[in-house]
Structure formats: C-alpha cells, structure tokens
Design an enzyme around this catalytic site. Structure first.
Site, PDB file in Angstrom:
ATOM      1  N   HIS A   7       0.822  -1.209   0.000  1.00  0.00           N
ATOM      2  CA  HIS A   7       0.000   0.000   0.000  1.00  0.00           C
ATOM      3  C   HIS A   7       0.853   1.255   0.000  1.00  0.00           C
ATOM      4  O   HIS A   7       2.033   1.211   0.316  1.00  0.00           O
ATOM      5  CB  HIS A   7      -0.984   0.028   1.184  1.00  0.00           C
ATOM      6  CG  HIS A   7      -0.353   0.099   2.536  1.00  0.00           C
ATOM      7  ND1 HIS A   7      -0.070  -1.018   3.293  1.00  0.00           N
ATOM      8  CD2 HIS A   7       0.055   1.161   3.290  1.00  0.00           C
ATOM      9  CE1 HIS A   7       0.475  -0.656   4.442  1.00  0.00           C
ATOM     10  NE2 HIS A   7       0.566   0.671   4.464  1.00  0.00           N
ATOM     11  N   HIS A  79       4.061   7.113   3.793  1.00  0.00           N
ATOM     12  CA  HIS A  79       4.995   6.005   3.627  1.00  0.00           C
ATOM     13  C   HIS A  79       4.507   5.059   2.533  1.00  0.00           C
ATOM     14  O   HIS A  79       3.362   5.155   2.092  1.00  0.00           O
ATOM     15  CB  HIS A  79       5.216   5.236   4.937  1.00  0.00           C
ATOM     16  CG  HIS A  79       4.023   4.468   5.428  1.00  0.00           C
ATOM     17  ND1 HIS A  79       3.100   4.992   6.304  1.00  0.00           N
ATOM     18  CD2 HIS A  79       3.609   3.203   5.174  1.00  0.00           C
ATOM     19  CE1 HIS A  79       2.178   4.090   6.574  1.00  0.00           C
ATOM     20  NE2 HIS A  79       2.464   2.990   5.893  1.00  0.00           N
ATOM     21  N   GLU A 130       7.649   0.942   5.121  1.00  0.00           N
ATOM     22  CA  GLU A 130       7.074  -0.075   6.007  1.00  0.00           C
ATOM     23  C   GLU A 130       7.274  -1.425   5.329  1.00  0.00           C
ATOM     24  O   GLU A 130       7.067  -1.551   4.116  1.00  0.00           O
ATOM     25  CB  GLU A 130       5.579   0.176   6.227  1.00  0.00           C
ATOM     26  CG  GLU A 130       4.916  -0.865   7.113  1.00  0.00           C
ATOM     27  CD  GLU A 130       3.411  -0.652   7.294  1.00  0.00           C
ATOM     28  OE1 GLU A 130       2.841  -1.312   8.174  1.00  0.00           O
ATOM     29  OE2 GLU A 130       2.817   0.158   6.557  1.00  0.00           O
TER      30      GLU A 130
END
Length: 134
Positions: A7, A79, A130
């Site tokens: 994502h 992010h 991440e």
C-alpha cells in the site's frame, strides 16, 4: 527481498472527507475506519485492483501523524509498504547493511494483523518504508 507493493499511505487532515472523495469521486472500494492504538492512527483502506491506499488520521495527541500534519497541513504521502516473506530475516539483513529500523527493532502487529517494521526515511531517499510480513 521485497515483494509486491502492499500500500501507499496518505496522511489526511479529514478522514471522512478523504474517504468520501475516494468513494464518491473516484469510485473506489473504501473500507470502514479502524483504530490502531498501538500505532496512534485511525486508518481507512481503499482497495484497488493492484494494491491499496491507506488513509491515515491521528489517533490521540501523541500520534506520529499529528506531527506530520502539523508540517503538512493539507496532508500527503506518508509512507510506502512492501511485502516481505520473513520480516526478521529482512530486518537482520537491512541492519547488517546499515539501514536503521525505527522503534525497538521488533516487529509490531499492523493494521492487517501481520508483523510490520518501519525503516528510517533518511536511509531510503527520504521515504519512510514499512515492511509487512505476508
């Protein structure tokens, strides 16, 4: 080491308005808000055919997203998240190569119920990364 893009996370100053924009203006599939107290955020996931968008909104005054929005009042990309098969092996290789893992270095359970880690943006061209174990 990294797999597919899981994502892209966007910090937003108004979660309801942002979710409505994706749902009503762009015609996307928008999930329900979910509080993630361990990370200090409320998230909404938008499902796309090839990935997801994660809308981030501060949960509490100590949220890391609050500081981001103070600097970027209109919001913005916060992010990107990549999938990894073994998060601890990925962490160990990254640390051995000089990358900084944020926090205490131990994976925490993320919004998808899977272990996640964050990597320092200064080590990745200014982008907070991440990693999520899949």
């Amino acid at each position: 080491m990294i797999g597919r893009l899981n994502h892209v996370a966007i910090a937003v100053p108004d979660l309801d308005a942002a979710a409505a924009q994706y749902r009503d203006t762009l015609g996307a599939e928008v999930g329900a808000p979910q509080d993630e107290p361990a990370h200090g955020v409320t998230v909404v996931f938008i499902t796309l055919p090839n990935t997801k968008i994660e809308l981030l909104y501060p949960l509490g005054d100590n949220s890391p997203i609050r500081g981001f929005l103070d600097k970027n009042p209109a919001g913005g990309i916060h992010h990107i998240c990549y999938e990894v098969a073994d998060i601890r092996a990925a962490r160990d290789k990254l640390k051995a190569d000089g990358a900084r893992v944020l926090g205490d270095g131990e994976p925490k359970i993320g919004a998808h119920g899977k272990p996640v880690l964050f990597l320092h943006p200064k080590d990745f061209n200014g982008c907070l990364i991440e990693l999520e174990e899949v």
